[in-house]
Scaffold this motif. Structure first.
Motif, PDB file in Angstrom:
ATOM      1  N   HIS A 125      13.217  -9.423  -0.048  1.00 50.01           N
ATOM      2  CA  HIS A 125      12.129  -8.922  -0.887  1.00 50.01           C
ATOM      3  C   HIS A 125      10.834  -8.783  -0.092  1.00 50.01           C
ATOM      4  CE1 HIS A 125      13.908  -9.936  -5.119  1.00 50.01           C
ATOM      5  NE2 HIS A 125      14.711  -9.206  -4.366  1.00 50.01           N
ATOM      6  N   GLY A 126      10.703  -9.552   0.970  1.00 48.88           N
ATOM      7  CA  GLY A 126       9.531  -9.422   1.818  1.00 48.88           C
ATOM      8  C   GLY A 126       9.527  -8.156   2.653  1.00 48.88           C
ATOM      9  N   LEU A 127      10.666  -7.456   2.684  1.00 49.96           N
ATOM     10  CA  LEU A 127      10.781  -6.214   3.444  1.00 49.96           C
ATOM     11  C   LEU A 127      10.580  -4.973   2.571  1.00 49.96           C
ATOM     12  CD1 LEU A 127      13.972  -7.166   5.521  1.00 49.96           C
ATOM     13  CD2 LEU A 127      11.565  -7.394   6.208  1.00 49.96           C
ATOM     14  N   VAL A 128      10.484  -5.171   1.262  1.00 49.55           N
ATOM     15  CA  VAL A 128      10.295  -4.033   0.355  1.00 49.55           C
ATOM     16  C   VAL A 128       8.933  -3.410   0.628  1.00 49.55           C
ATOM     17  CG1 VAL A 128      10.049  -3.348  -2.061  1.00 49.55           C
ATOM     18  CG2 VAL A 128      11.783  -5.039  -1.411  1.00 49.55           C
ATOM     19  N   PRO A 129       8.879  -2.107   0.870  1.00 50.68           N
ATOM     20  CA  PRO A 129       7.596  -1.478   1.206  1.00 50.68           C
ATOM     21  C   PRO A 129       6.613  -1.475   0.050  1.00 50.68           C
ATOM     22  CG  PRO A 129       9.334   0.175   0.958  1.00 50.68           C
ATOM     23  CD  PRO A 129      10.003  -1.152   0.919  1.00 50.68           C
ATOM     24  N   SER A 130       5.357  -1.357   0.377  1.00 52.11           N
ATOM     25  CA  SER A 130       4.303  -1.272  -0.638  1.00 52.11           C
ATOM     26  C   SER A 130       4.494  -0.051  -1.525  1.00 52.11           C
ATOM     27  CB  SER A 130       2.931  -1.187   0.041  1.00 52.11           C
ATOM     28  OG  SER A 130       2.635  -2.350   0.762  1.00 52.11           O
ATOM     29  N   PRO A 131       3.905  -0.078  -2.724  1.00 54.41           N
ATOM     30  CA  PRO A 131       3.933   1.124  -3.562  1.00 54.41           C
ATOM     31  C   PRO A 131       3.352   2.323  -2.823  1.00 54.41           C
ATOM     32  CG  PRO A 131       3.137  -0.763  -4.807  1.00 54.41           C
ATOM     33  CD  PRO A 131       3.230  -1.205  -3.382  1.00 54.41           C
ATOM     34  N   THR A 132       3.802   3.489  -3.182  1.00 55.25           N
ATOM     35  CA  THR A 132       3.273   4.707  -2.575  1.00 55.25           C
ATOM     36  C   THR A 132       1.880   5.003  -3.120  1.00 55.25           C
ATOM     37  OG1 THR A 132       4.133   6.171  -4.302  1.00 55.25           O
ATOM     38  CG2 THR A 132       5.626   5.621  -2.470  1.00 55.25           C
ATOM     39  N   ARG A 133       1.163   5.844  -2.422  1.00 56.16           N
ATOM     40  CA  ARG A 133      -0.174   6.226  -2.888  1.00 56.16           C
ATOM     41  C   ARG A 133      -0.096   6.909  -4.255  1.00 56.16           C
ATOM     42  NH1 ARG A 133      -4.776   6.252  -0.540  1.00 56.16           N
ATOM     43  NH2 ARG A 133      -3.809   5.829   1.485  1.00 56.16           N
ATOM     44  N   GLU A 134       0.920   7.729  -4.438  1.00 55.03           N
ATOM     45  CA  GLU A 134       1.086   8.416  -5.725  1.00 55.03           C
ATOM     46  C   GLU A 134       1.295   7.407  -6.855  1.00 55.03           C
ATOM     47  OE1 GLU A 134       3.784  12.055  -7.585  1.00 55.03           O
ATOM     48  OE2 GLU A 134       4.646  10.764  -6.033  1.00 55.03           O
ATOM     49  N   GLN A 135       2.114   6.387  -6.611  1.00 55.00           N
ATOM     50  CA  GLN A 135       2.344   5.363  -7.628  1.00 55.00           C
ATOM     51  C   GLN A 135       1.068   4.594  -7.927  1.00 55.00           C
ATOM     52  OE1 GLN A 135       5.464   3.223  -5.660  1.00 55.00           O
ATOM     53  NE2 GLN A 135       7.106   4.535  -6.426  1.00 55.00           N
ATOM     54  N   ALA A 136       0.345   4.222  -6.882  1.00 60.45           N
ATOM     55  CA  ALA A 136      -0.882   3.455  -7.068  1.00 60.45           C
ATOM     56  C   ALA A 136      -1.927   4.259  -7.841  1.00 60.45           C
ATOM     57  CB  ALA A 136      -1.435   3.029  -5.708  1.00 60.45           C
ATOM     58  N   GLU A 137      -2.063   5.523  -7.519  1.00 58.78           N
ATOM     59  CA  GLU A 137      -3.063   6.349  -8.186  1.00 58.78           C
ATOM     60  C   GLU A 137      -2.701   6.608  -9.643  1.00 58.78           C
ATOM     61  OE1 GLU A 137      -3.454   9.813  -5.754  1.00 58.78           O
ATOM     62  OE2 GLU A 137      -4.746   8.822  -4.271  1.00 58.78           O
ATOM     63  N   ALA A 138      -1.394   6.570  -9.934  1.00 58.79           N
ATOM     64  CA  ALA A 138      -0.946   6.816 -11.304  1.00 58.79           C
ATOM     65  C   ALA A 138      -1.287   5.665 -12.241  1.00 58.79           C
ATOM     66  CB  ALA A 138       0.561   7.075 -11.327  1.00 58.79           C
ATOM     67  N   LEU A 139      -1.704   4.519 -11.680  1.00 55.29           N
ATOM     68  CA  LEU A 139      -2.018   3.366 -12.520  1.00 55.29           C
ATOM     69  C   LEU A 139      -3.130   3.701 -13.512  1.00 55.29           C
ATOM     70  CD1 LEU A 139      -1.215   0.411 -12.968  1.00 55.29           C
ATOM     71  CD2 LEU A 139      -3.009  -0.246 -11.362  1.00 55.29           C
ATOM     72  N   LYS A 140      -4.044   4.556 -13.107  1.00 56.06           N
ATOM     73  CA  LYS A 140      -5.165   4.897 -13.996  1.00 56.06           C
ATOM     74  C   LYS A 140      -4.697   5.690 -15.208  1.00 56.06           C
ATOM     75  CE  LYS A 140      -6.544   9.158 -11.538  1.00 56.06           C
ATOM     76  NZ  LYS A 140      -5.536   9.096 -10.460  1.00 56.06           N
ATOM     77  N   ASN A 141      -3.470   6.205 -15.158  1.00 60.27           N
ATOM     78  CA  ASN A 141      -2.931   6.979 -16.272  1.00 60.27           C
ATOM     79  C   ASN A 141      -1.999   6.155 -17.160  1.00 60.27           C
ATOM     80  OD1 ASN A 141      -4.196   9.380 -15.315  1.00 60.27           O
ATOM     81  ND2 ASN A 141      -2.534   9.636 -13.826  1.00 60.27           N
ATOM     82  N   LEU A 142      -1.830   4.875 -16.844  1.00 63.52           N
ATOM     83  CA  LEU A 142      -0.942   4.024 -17.626  1.00 63.52           C
ATOM     84  C   LEU A 142      -1.494   3.881 -19.040  1.00 63.52           C
ATOM     85  CD1 LEU A 142       1.564   2.170 -17.604  1.00 63.52           C
ATOM     86  CD2 LEU A 142       0.074   0.311 -16.860  1.00 63.52           C
ATOM     87  N   ARG A 143      -0.666   4.153 -20.023  1.00 58.93           N
ATOM     88  CA  ARG A 143      -1.105   4.101 -21.417  1.00 58.93           C
ATOM     89  C   ARG A 143      -0.237   3.157 -22.247  1.00 58.93           C
ATOM     90  NH1 ARG A 143      -4.718   5.859 -19.167  1.00 58.93           N
ATOM     91  NH2 ARG A 143      -6.025   7.676 -19.613  1.00 58.93           N
ATOM     92  N   VAL A 144       0.185   2.063 -21.652  1.00 61.82           N
ATOM     93  CA  VAL A 144       1.003   1.058 -22.323  1.00 61.82           C
ATOM     94  C   VAL A 144       0.116  -0.136 -22.647  1.00 61.82           C
ATOM     95  CG1 VAL A 144       2.968  -0.491 -22.078  1.00 61.82           C
ATOM     96  CG2 VAL A 144       3.087   1.807 -21.129  1.00 61.82           C
ATOM     97  N   PRO A 145       0.149  -0.658 -23.871  1.00 62.54           N
ATOM     98  CA  PRO A 145      -0.668  -1.842 -24.201  1.00 62.54           C
ATOM     99  C   PRO A 145      -0.384  -2.984 -23.222  1.00 62.54           C
ATOM    100  CG  PRO A 145       0.339  -0.933 -26.178  1.00 62.54           C
ATOM    101  CD  PRO A 145       0.964  -0.212 -25.019  1.00 62.54           C
ATOM    102  N   THR A 146      -1.419  -3.476 -22.559  1.00 59.48           N
ATOM    103  CA  THR A 146      -1.215  -4.425 -21.458  1.00 59.48           C
ATOM    104  C   THR A 146      -2.100  -5.661 -21.620  1.00 59.48           C
ATOM    105  OG1 THR A 146      -0.685  -2.605 -19.943  1.00 59.48           O
ATOM    106  CG2 THR A 146      -1.290  -4.717 -18.950  1.00 59.48           C
ATOM    107  N   LEU A 147      -1.464  -6.808 -21.404  1.00 62.85           N
ATOM    108  CA  LEU A 147      -2.152  -8.087 -21.320  1.00 62.85           C
ATOM    109  C   LEU A 147      -1.987  -8.607 -19.899  1.00 62.85           C
ATOM    110  CD1 LEU A 147      -3.500 -10.677 -22.530  1.00 62.85           C
ATOM    111  CD2 LEU A 147      -1.172 -11.452 -23.078  1.00 62.85           C
TER     112      LEU A 147
END
Length: 298
Positions: free
Chosen positions: A219-241
């Motif tokens: 699991h320590g070898l799994v690459p970081s999220p892509t830039r596209e995935q990271a930027e998409a966080l601002k579009n997340l519309r799921v109720p979040t705690l």
């Protein structure tokens, strides 16, 4: 409770369910290199008592799930997200409340971005916002190098314990168990005294039920999220705690604050004295917060 091996994303995953299948479902997603049994049954029982059906599972490369030769078969965060969705598919669940801890919180964020129709709500615990460079930042910190990211690196006690294994790796099973107990102690917060005996029993169980104990390091070898995935966080519309501890040494409090700021509409619950773990004295408060968060979306 009922254990079950399921086929997901072309592999086998160990799962365990609690409560009545007809109740609103929770899927609990653990952190990096961590087995599903690290979700405490006492906490699960509180969620079940709140009227929910709860499933926990072993990630690939942990516990009784399929293990990999990462060099021959590398995988990504998106693959771990597909695994989680495969668990829901195996149980015939169209959408669930997702609760993710640490890396599991990042996996849940990615599911919310890619497959919002599968998510009733998100609870992101002791984690960090989905972003590029997170793996590289941790690698730098654990090698004693300065990091350039805006969010703070792990606390010195976390860096120290991981660097100790790099310079003096465990040579046998007993040393490996002793080391994992040291890690757990370093990850714990100040809300309760560290219970070494209970921790040691849990660590021994983890080693003895694993198909391939060494595989969890993948699991320590799994690459970081892509830039596209990271930027998409601002579009997340799921109720979040977002639930975070004031004494988290792996993801200091600024990470939880950043997650709540970057996920639209997210609410933040900061728990005094909680580290990078799930301490028994806080089970009630954690369960109440999650149940309150999910009750309007069930």
């Amino acid at each position: 409770m009922a254990e079950r091996m399921v086929k997901s994303n072309g592999i086998e995953l160990w799962t365990e369910s609690f409560g009545e299948p007809g109740n609103p479902p929770f899927l609990l997603v653990m952190g990096a290199s961590a087995q599903g049994i690290l979700w405490p049954e006492e906490l699960i029982d509180l969620l079940v008592a709140g009227g929910h059906y709860v499933i926990r599972y072993d990630h690939r490369d942990t516990g009784q799930s399929t293990s990999f030769d990462f060099q021959k078969n590398p995988y990504t965060l998106a693959d771990l997200a597909k695994d989680a969705l495969g668990v829901l598919d195996a149980y015939g669940i169209a959408a669930a409340h997702l609760v993710g801890a640490s890396l599991g919180g990042m996996i849940c964020q990615l599911i919310g971005i890619l497959h919002p129709e599968r998510v009733l709500s998100l609870t992101v615990m002791m984690s960090t916002p989905l972003r590029t460079g997170v793996v590289e930042t941790f690698a730098q910190a654990f090698q004693g190098q300065a990091t350039t990211e805006a969010l703070p690196p792990p606390a010195p006690r976390a860096i120290e314990v991981f660097m100790s294994a790099a310079t003096n790796p465990p040579g046998n099973l007993q040393e490996a168990i002793d080391y994992q107990v040291k890690v757990a102690r370093a990850m714990s917060g100040s809300v309760a005294p560290f219970d070494e005996q209970e921790c040691r029993r849990t660590v021994e169980r983890i080693f003895h039920r694993a198909r391939n104990p060494a595989a969890s390091a993948n699991h320590g070898l799994v690459p970081s999220p892509t830039r596209e995935q990271a930027e998409a966080l601002k579009n997340l519309r799921v109720p979040t705690l977002v639930i975070h501890g004031t004494d988290d040494p792996m993801f200091p409090p600024a990470h939880g604050i950043a997650a709540a700021e970057r996920i639209p509409g997210a609410r933040l619950l900061m728990l005094e004295g909680m580290g990078h773990d799930l301490p028994r004295p806080l089970f009630g408060e954690i369960a109440r917060a999650i149940l309150a968060h999910t009750s309007a979306k069930a």
